[in-house]
Design an enzyme around this catalytic site. Sequence first.
Site, PDB file in Angstrom:
ATOM      1  N   TYR A 154      90.739  61.182  64.932  1.00 24.44           N
ATOM      2  CA  TYR A 154      89.364  61.232  65.446  1.00 24.44           C
ATOM      3  C   TYR A 154      88.614  59.946  65.072  1.00 24.44           C
ATOM      4  CZ  TYR A 154      84.500  62.352  66.191  1.00 24.44           C
ATOM      5  OH  TYR A 154      83.188  62.267  66.594  1.00 24.44           O
ATOM      6  N   ARG A 201      78.800  61.195  53.869  1.00 25.45           N
ATOM      7  CA  ARG A 201      77.392  61.241  53.497  1.00 25.45           C
ATOM      8  C   ARG A 201      76.582  62.214  54.349  1.00 25.45           C
ATOM      9  NH1 ARG A 201      73.540  56.674  55.331  1.00 25.45           N
ATOM     10  NH2 ARG A 201      74.091  57.834  57.209  1.00 25.45           N
ATOM     11  N   ARG A 211      78.164  70.767  63.257  1.00 21.43           N
ATOM     12  CA  ARG A 211      79.161  69.733  63.565  1.00 21.43           C
ATOM     13  C   ARG A 211      79.997  69.541  62.310  1.00 21.43           C
ATOM     14  NH1 ARG A 211      78.144  66.594  67.634  1.00 21.43           N
ATOM     15  NH2 ARG A 211      78.548  64.645  66.602  1.00 21.43           N
ATOM     16  N   PHE A 284      78.335  39.678  59.859  1.00 22.15           N
ATOM     17  CA  PHE A 284      78.302  40.853  60.730  1.00 22.15           C
ATOM     18  C   PHE A 284      79.263  41.941  60.233  1.00 22.15           C
ATOM     19  CE2 PHE A 284      80.441  43.043  64.236  1.00 22.15           C
ATOM     20  CZ  PHE A 284      79.381  43.656  64.875  1.00 22.15           C
TER      21      PHE A 284
HETATM   22  C1  PS7 Z   1      79.893  47.595  68.771  1.00 23.00           C
HETATM   23  C2  PS7 Z   1      78.748  46.915  66.602  1.00 23.00           C
HETATM   24  C3  PS7 Z   1      83.350  45.000  62.097  1.00 23.00           C
HETATM   25  C4  PS7 Z   1      85.849  44.820  62.704  1.00 23.00           C
HETATM   26  C5  PS7 Z   1      77.827  53.360  68.832  1.00 23.00           C
HETATM   27  C6  PS7 Z   1      81.053  48.793  63.532  1.00 23.00           C
HETATM   28  C7  PS7 Z   1      79.103  56.908  66.355  1.00 23.00           C
HETATM   29  C8  PS7 Z   1      80.165  54.401  61.952  1.00 23.00           C
HETATM   30  O1  PS7 Z   1      76.034  59.531  62.102  1.00 23.00           O
HETATM   31  O2  PS7 Z   1      74.870  56.239  64.808  1.00 23.00           O
HETATM   32  O3  PS7 Z   1      76.470  59.295  64.570  1.00 23.00           O
HETATM   33  O4  PS7 Z   1      74.266  58.624  63.591  1.00 23.00           O
HETATM   34  O5  PS7 Z   1      75.142  55.220  62.504  1.00 23.00           O
HETATM   35  C9  PS7 Z   1      79.060  49.265  67.102  1.00 23.00           C
HETATM   36  C10 PS7 Z   1      84.814  46.985  62.507  1.00 23.00           C
HETATM   37  C11 PS7 Z   1      80.197  53.530  68.166  1.00 23.00           C
HETATM   38  C12 PS7 Z   1      82.333  50.920  63.435  1.00 23.00           C
HETATM   39  C13 PS7 Z   1      80.684  55.236  65.510  1.00 23.00           C
HETATM   40  C14 PS7 Z   1      79.382  50.412  67.946  1.00 23.00           C
HETATM   41  C15 PS7 Z   1      83.717  47.918  62.339  1.00 23.00           C
HETATM   42  C16 PS7 Z   1      80.359  54.829  68.837  1.00 23.00           C
HETATM   43  C17 PS7 Z   1      81.098  51.713  63.394  1.00 23.00           C
HETATM   44  C18 PS7 Z   1      78.923  51.647  67.234  1.00 23.00           C
HETATM   45  C19 PS7 Z   1      83.624  48.869  63.497  1.00 23.00           C
HETATM   46  C20 PS7 Z   1      80.973  55.889  67.918  1.00 23.00           C
HETATM   47  C21 PS7 Z   1      77.718  54.247  63.511  1.00 23.00           C
HETATM   48  C22 PS7 Z   1      81.411  53.147  63.725  1.00 23.00           C
HETATM   49  O6  PS7 Z   1      77.094  55.292  64.184  1.00 23.00           O
HETATM   50  O7  PS7 Z   1      76.296  57.310  63.072  1.00 23.00           O
HETATM   51  C23 PS7 Z   1      79.236  47.985  67.484  1.00 23.00           C
HETATM   52  C24 PS7 Z   1      84.659  45.670  62.442  1.00 23.00           C
HETATM   53  C25 PS7 Z   1      79.034  52.874  68.103  1.00 23.00           C
HETATM   54  C26 PS7 Z   1      82.314  49.592  63.487  1.00 23.00           C
HETATM   55  C27 PS7 Z   1      80.266  55.993  66.549  1.00 23.00           C
HETATM   56  C28 PS7 Z   1      79.897  55.024  64.315  1.00 23.00           C
HETATM   57  C29 PS7 Z   1      79.042  53.992  64.115  1.00 23.00           C
HETATM   58  C30 PS7 Z   1      80.245  54.062  63.415  1.00 23.00           C
HETATM   59  P1  PS7 Z   1      75.731  58.758  63.351  1.00 23.00           P
HETATM   60  P2  PS7 Z   1      75.754  55.974  63.640  1.00 23.00           P
HETATM   61 MN    MN Z   2      79.427  61.191  67.833  1.00 25.34          MN
HETATM   62 MN    MN Z   3      73.133  59.256  60.880  1.00 24.24          MN
END
Ligand code: PS7
Ligand code: MN
Ligand code: MN
Length: 366
Positions: A154, A201, A211, A284
Amino acid sequence: HEHATSGWDRPSMRRCWELLDLTSRSYSSVIKEPEGDLARLVCLFYLVLRGLDTVEDDMTLPLSVKDPLLRNFHKHSLTPGFCFIGSGPDEKDRQLLLEYYVVIEELGSLPEAYRNAILSIAEKMGAGMADFCARAETEKGAAGLETIADYDLYCHYVAGLVGEGLSLLFSASGRESPDLGAQLELSNSMGLLLQKTNITRDFREDVDQRRYFWPREIWAGAQYGGAFESMEEMCTPPPGTVSLPGVRERAAWVQSAMVLDALRHATDSLDYLRMLKNQSVFNFCAIPVTMAMATLELCFMNPRMFATHIKIRKATAASLIMRSKNPREVSLIFREYARKIHAKALPSDPNFIRISVACGKIEQWC
Ligand code: PS7
Ligand code: MN
Ligand code: MN
Ligand code: MN
Ligand code: MN
Ligand code: MN
């Protein structure tokens, strides 16, 4: 910030930057880190994935709507004028889906190789999300995630693929070496460290919304000290009531097993960061992972996590942002948090030896 080559001359891109600020909690400032055209690519990649996640998270959508929407989202992203008006009124990011046609317009103006990279990740993520939504539904809202292998899969779909896509964009833009885009194992680990920290967290917030992302193998498993019947059982009881004997202690062991599982990805993340050459790309990538290590340390042995939304202190976050500028400093930050976790671990914790080993591995990485 200057967006000289970031499309500020076009209304559609201008709106995309605004939608980024509207929808991103923690990522909006780091996404603006990379120079010019790379920041724009990452912004558009973010908006596509945020759109998918908004559909995935909307518990008011029936599976008959959600499933095809997730699976076809990459195709919708090529259809001029497409938008989705069916999100629930409480959906915090529904505005993005209402105006999704501006994202589509900008995707249309990208070089084909970039557009294909972004949309092929969206296709895989949408299919993975849909698979897991269906599982959660058949198990009547109970945890769709049974095993740690399910949990890894997942997290691969929702975050490992983000790491994979970002690495492709970094390489294709010439900012990073072509090898980076091929380091699927390491980029997956970056995503898993972030996603597992978020899932650990957000225990209370997620359980309150029914969920369940913690794998049953961990919370029901006696070998991790858990043996619960449901995730609700781990919650701090309402004030004035007394919880069953041993609940708090067993919940602490499950929490430590979750932190331990996230720590599995720490050294791979350090290896990934060590490969980076571009300063703005480094910032980043490094800032979210040092924040994640601080968050894991905050969660570890912290009973408040079962009761409320906990966050690292603003001053800690500010200091991590300033310090996360080179691999040496970042590895020192990892070592610092590994030591703090190690020092808090209790010998009576069934995970104690595994935690000592995991922390020792991080402490020795340098
Ligand atoms: C393209 C920057 C840096 C190599 C929307 C960044 C939700 C933890 O609890 O909303 O749902 O509110 O805070 C980000 C790797 C992904 C993973 C993933 C796209 C790092 C859609 C972040 C972020 C790869 C699915 C935070 C994954 O969500 O959580 C870009 C390198 C999105 C990264 C989701 C989660 C992000 C997440 P909540 P958040
Ligand atoms: Mn989600
Ligand atoms: Mn959150
Ligand atoms: Mn969210
Ligand atoms: Mn979400
Ligand atoms: Mn969350």
